[in-house]
Scaffold this motif. Structure first.
Motif, PDB file in Angstrom:
ATOM      1  N   ALA A 175      81.066 -23.689 -32.572  1.00 55.11           N
ATOM      2  CA  ALA A 175      80.573 -24.661 -33.484  1.00 55.11           C
ATOM      3  C   ALA A 175      81.435 -26.031 -33.684  1.00 55.11           C
ATOM      4  CB  ALA A 175      80.462 -24.123 -34.831  1.00 55.11           C
ATOM      5  N   ARG A 176      82.977 -25.717 -33.766  1.00 58.41           N
ATOM      6  CA  ARG A 176      83.643 -26.464 -33.986  1.00 58.41           C
ATOM      7  C   ARG A 176      83.765 -27.492 -32.601  1.00 58.41           C
ATOM      8  NH1 ARG A 176      87.898 -25.809 -37.536  1.00 58.41           N
ATOM      9  NH2 ARG A 176      87.935 -24.037 -38.430  1.00 58.41           N
ATOM     10  N   LYS A 177      83.453 -27.015 -31.442  1.00 58.87           N
ATOM     11  CA  LYS A 177      83.362 -28.240 -30.559  1.00 58.87           C
ATOM     12  C   LYS A 177      82.159 -29.077 -30.657  1.00 58.87           C
ATOM     13  CE  LYS A 177      83.005 -28.449 -25.379  1.00 58.87           C
ATOM     14  NZ  LYS A 177      82.898 -28.056 -24.237  1.00 58.87           N
ATOM     15  N   LEU A 178      80.964 -28.462 -31.073  1.00 55.83           N
ATOM     16  CA  LEU A 178      79.859 -29.146 -31.426  1.00 55.83           C
ATOM     17  C   LEU A 178      80.093 -30.067 -32.320  1.00 55.83           C
ATOM     18  CD1 LEU A 178      76.855 -29.534 -31.068  1.00 55.83           C
ATOM     19  CD2 LEU A 178      76.578 -28.010 -32.801  1.00 55.83           C
ATOM     20  N   VAL A 179      80.749 -29.850 -33.317  1.00 58.32           N
ATOM     21  CA  VAL A 179      81.060 -30.824 -34.494  1.00 58.32           C
ATOM     22  C   VAL A 179      81.911 -31.780 -33.883  1.00 58.32           C
ATOM     23  CG1 VAL A 179      82.001 -31.033 -36.794  1.00 58.32           C
ATOM     24  CG2 VAL A 179      80.574 -29.209 -36.376  1.00 58.32           C
ATOM     25  N   GLN A 180      83.020 -31.487 -33.317  1.00 55.75           N
ATOM     26  CA  GLN A 180      83.903 -32.491 -32.906  1.00 55.75           C
ATOM     27  C   GLN A 180      83.381 -33.617 -31.777  1.00 55.75           C
ATOM     28  OE1 GLN A 180      87.274 -30.756 -30.502  1.00 55.75           O
ATOM     29  NE2 GLN A 180      87.732 -32.581 -29.799  1.00 55.75           N
ATOM     30  N   VAL A 181      82.505 -33.046 -30.842  1.00 56.79           N
ATOM     31  CA  VAL A 181      81.679 -33.884 -30.014  1.00 56.79           C
ATOM     32  C   VAL A 181      80.758 -34.924 -30.426  1.00 56.79           C
ATOM     33  CG1 VAL A 181      80.382 -33.988 -27.876  1.00 56.79           C
ATOM     34  CG2 VAL A 181      82.065 -32.445 -27.866  1.00 56.79           C
ATOM     35  N   THR A 182      80.135 -34.348 -31.702  1.00 56.31           N
ATOM     36  CA  THR A 182      79.166 -35.134 -32.228  1.00 56.31           C
ATOM     37  C   THR A 182      79.975 -36.558 -32.909  1.00 56.31           C
ATOM     38  OG1 THR A 182      77.745 -33.251 -32.835  1.00 56.31           O
ATOM     39  CG2 THR A 182      77.272 -35.047 -34.110  1.00 56.31           C
ATOM     40  N   LYS A 183      81.032 -36.149 -33.781  1.00 58.58           N
ATOM     41  CA  LYS A 183      81.565 -37.278 -34.224  1.00 58.58           C
ATOM     42  C   LYS A 183      82.108 -37.923 -33.316  1.00 58.58           C
ATOM     43  CE  LYS A 183      84.366 -38.975 -37.721  1.00 58.58           C
ATOM     44  NZ  LYS A 183      85.252 -39.856 -37.008  1.00 58.58           N
ATOM     45  N   GLU A 184      82.560 -37.608 -32.058  1.00 62.66           N
ATOM     46  CA  GLU A 184      83.075 -38.552 -31.115  1.00 62.66           C
ATOM     47  C   GLU A 184      82.109 -39.312 -30.562  1.00 62.66           C
ATOM     48  OE1 GLU A 184      84.621 -36.039 -28.033  1.00 62.66           O
ATOM     49  OE2 GLU A 184      86.697 -35.535 -29.213  1.00 62.66           O
ATOM     50  N   CYS A 185      80.707 -38.899 -30.575  1.00 62.82           N
ATOM     51  CA  CYS A 185      79.683 -39.770 -30.078  1.00 62.82           C
ATOM     52  C   CYS A 185      79.497 -40.847 -31.086  1.00 62.82           C
ATOM     53  CB  CYS A 185      78.360 -38.779 -30.116  1.00 62.82           C
ATOM     54  SG  CYS A 185      78.274 -37.811 -28.649  1.00 62.82           S
ATOM     55  N   LEU A 186      79.524 -40.726 -32.376  1.00 63.15           N
ATOM     56  CA  LEU A 186      79.527 -41.748 -33.319  1.00 63.15           C
ATOM     57  C   LEU A 186      80.430 -42.644 -33.084  1.00 63.15           C
ATOM     58  CD1 LEU A 186      78.329 -43.015 -36.042  1.00 63.15           C
ATOM     59  CD2 LEU A 186      79.609 -41.421 -37.256  1.00 63.15           C
ATOM     60  N   ASP A 187      81.755 -42.379 -33.211  1.00 68.40           N
ATOM     61  CA  ASP A 187      83.016 -43.196 -33.129  1.00 68.40           C
ATOM     62  C   ASP A 187      82.678 -44.075 -31.751  1.00 68.40           C
ATOM     63  OD1 ASP A 187      83.813 -42.074 -35.357  1.00 68.40           O
ATOM     64  OD2 ASP A 187      85.153 -40.804 -34.400  1.00 68.40           O
ATOM     65  N   LYS A 188      82.353 -43.224 -30.813  1.00 62.90           N
ATOM     66  CA  LYS A 188      82.165 -44.391 -29.409  1.00 62.90           C
ATOM     67  C   LYS A 188      81.022 -45.280 -29.248  1.00 62.90           C
ATOM     68  CE  LYS A 188      82.862 -43.442 -24.276  1.00 62.90           C
ATOM     69  NZ  LYS A 188      82.841 -42.442 -23.428  1.00 62.90           N
ATOM     70  N   ALA A 189      80.115 -44.835 -30.258  1.00 59.60           N
ATOM     71  CA  ALA A 189      78.956 -45.700 -30.275  1.00 59.60           C
ATOM     72  C   ALA A 189      79.207 -46.975 -31.125  1.00 59.60           C
ATOM     73  CB  ALA A 189      77.642 -45.019 -30.859  1.00 59.60           C
ATOM     74  N   ILE A 190      79.947 -46.619 -32.237  1.00 62.51           N
ATOM     75  CA  ILE A 190      80.409 -47.795 -32.972  1.00 62.51           C
ATOM     76  C   ILE A 190      81.402 -48.593 -32.217  1.00 62.51           C
ATOM     77  CG2 ILE A 190      81.494 -48.367 -34.978  1.00 62.51           C
ATOM     78  CD1 ILE A 190      80.746 -45.885 -36.393  1.00 62.51           C
ATOM     79  N   SER A 191      82.160 -48.101 -31.361  1.00 62.50           N
ATOM     80  CA  SER A 191      83.057 -49.053 -30.521  1.00 62.50           C
ATOM     81  C   SER A 191      82.437 -49.991 -29.691  1.00 62.50           C
ATOM     82  CB  SER A 191      84.079 -48.101 -29.806  1.00 62.50           C
ATOM     83  OG  SER A 191      83.380 -47.576 -28.756  1.00 62.50           O
ATOM     84  N   ILE A 192      81.358 -49.700 -29.418  1.00 63.01           N
ATOM     85  CA  ILE A 192      80.609 -50.634 -28.336  1.00 63.01           C
ATOM     86  C   ILE A 192      79.667 -51.767 -28.989  1.00 63.01           C
ATOM     87  CG2 ILE A 192      80.704 -49.164 -26.627  1.00 63.01           C
ATOM     88  CD1 ILE A 192      77.371 -49.964 -28.066  1.00 63.01           C
ATOM     89  N   CYS A 193      79.467 -51.581 -30.337  1.00 60.94           N
ATOM     90  CA  CYS A 193      78.938 -52.551 -31.136  1.00 60.94           C
ATOM     91  C   CYS A 193      79.585 -54.112 -31.440  1.00 60.94           C
ATOM     92  CB  CYS A 193      78.511 -52.254 -32.516  1.00 60.94           C
ATOM     93  SG  CYS A 193      77.302 -50.728 -32.490  1.00 60.94           S
TER      94      CYS A 193
END
Length: 356
Positions: free
Chosen positions: A228-246
């Protein structure tokens, strides 16, 4: 708070019960029209299933796995608790137009692009939403009910002169969404106590001085398994990475590609039916932000505000809606996590408005 777009949710739910060989795909003009209040030729739909169909889906879902524990796990299946009465809002608090209508206004046409005053108001609503979410996160522990979290969120928003945006939206009965374990989104706070090992997404939106700020995060309850910890961590990384390309002129479809690529690296599913959206003077507006690979058109505009809110799953991405017409869970009971921010497109990229 995510919204639903036109999708294959109906076919996926029925297909899991009847099997592919006996399923006839509905036409958009018939079944989808009844199910989603879909306007043929349009690109958006309202967010609620009919009670009759959601009740059927709920029945089929629980009959199919009529057990207390999720398969291959010691975790108990999520079950609805008791929902307390709607909390009052003082008369002096400015309320959004939908607050007492019990109707879903759906997605408004046109982007949310702001002048200097609007940007400052968006910053203020985003900042308050972030502060409320941060406070709600400190309350997360084994034994607390999601209704108690709702009470705290409601009080803090009201004390700061704002309105809890989810309250009354399309009849939603509470001031915050709390989505536990296999709940993808739109969980209704109730009497269920959080248990050691749970994960819970808390989705906060505030309406302050006529502008909405929308954010969410997934929190750990006690001692949480590494899976569960890994799922949460990767989901947060997905958001951060998506924001970075905007940035101004960037195609919106790059958000979905960025998120999907990272999710694929970790073998996670990306939920497709629930999306990000424009936000500002209205709760949900264009553009629709898809979190998966797509060929959608449209580019980001300077001074535009919208949300990005990816939902990842360990197993099935197929959603099942409970009979309350809101709570959406994974078809197979697998864990789901979500993070969300409201962002502002600036000359230099993107400013995250919903952070302390």
């Amino acid at each position: 708070m995510a919204v639903v777009v036109g999708s294959s949710i109906q076919s996926r739910i029925l297909c899991s019960f009847l099997g592919d060989s006996s399923f006839v795909r509905p036409s958009p003009a018939s079944a989808l029209h009844r199910l989603f209040r879909y306007n043929p030729g349009g690109k958006h739909v309202s967010m609620q299933l009919s009670r009759a169909f959601s009740g059927l889906a709920n029945l089929l879902f629980y009959n199919r796995r009529n057990i207390e524990e999720v398969p291959n796990s010691k975790r108990k299946c999520l079950r609805p608790g008791k929902v307390s009465p709607r909390r009052p809002v003082p008369d002096h608090i400015l309320q959004p137009p939908y607050a007492n209508s019990q109707k879903s206004p759906g997605i408004s046409g046109g982007p949310e692009v702001h002048d200097e005053l609007g940007i400052e108001k968006m910053r203020a609503s985003g900042r308050l939403a972030a502060q409320v979410l941060q406070h709600a996160g400190t309350l997360v522990k084994p034994g607390i009910t999601t209704d108690e979290i709702d009470q705290a969120v409601h009080n803090m928003i009201i004390d700061n002169g704002a309105y809890p945006s989810p309250l009354g939206y399309g009849g939603f009965p509470k001031s915050v969404c709390t989505s536990v374990n296999e709940c993808i989104c739109h969980g209704i706070p109730d009497s269920r106590e959080l248990e050691d090992g749970d994960i819970v997404n808390i989705d906060v939106t505030v309406y302050l001085n006529g502008y909405h700020g929308d954010t969410s995060a997934t929190f750990f309850v006690g001692d949480v398994a590494e899976e569960a910890r890994k799922l949460v961590q990767v989901t947060k990384e997905c958001l951060d990475k998506a924001i970075s390309i905007c940035a101004p002129g960037v195609e919106f479809n790059k958000i979905g590609k960025t998120i999907h690529n990272l999710a694929d690296e970790h073998c996670y599913g990306v939920v497709e039916q629930f999306v990000g959206h424009g936000v500002g003077r209205v709760f949900h507006s264009d553009p629709v932000i898809l979190h998966y690979r797509n060929n959608g058109r449209g580019r980001m505009l300077l001074n535009q505000t919208f949300t990005i809110e990816p939902m990842l799953t360990i197993g099935s991405i197929n959603p099942i809606m409970w009979d309350d017409n809101w709570t959406v869970v994974t078809e197979d009971g697998s864990l789901s996590a979500q993070f969300e921010h409201t962002i502002l497109i600036t000359e230099n990229g993107a400013e995250t408005l919903t952070q302390c």
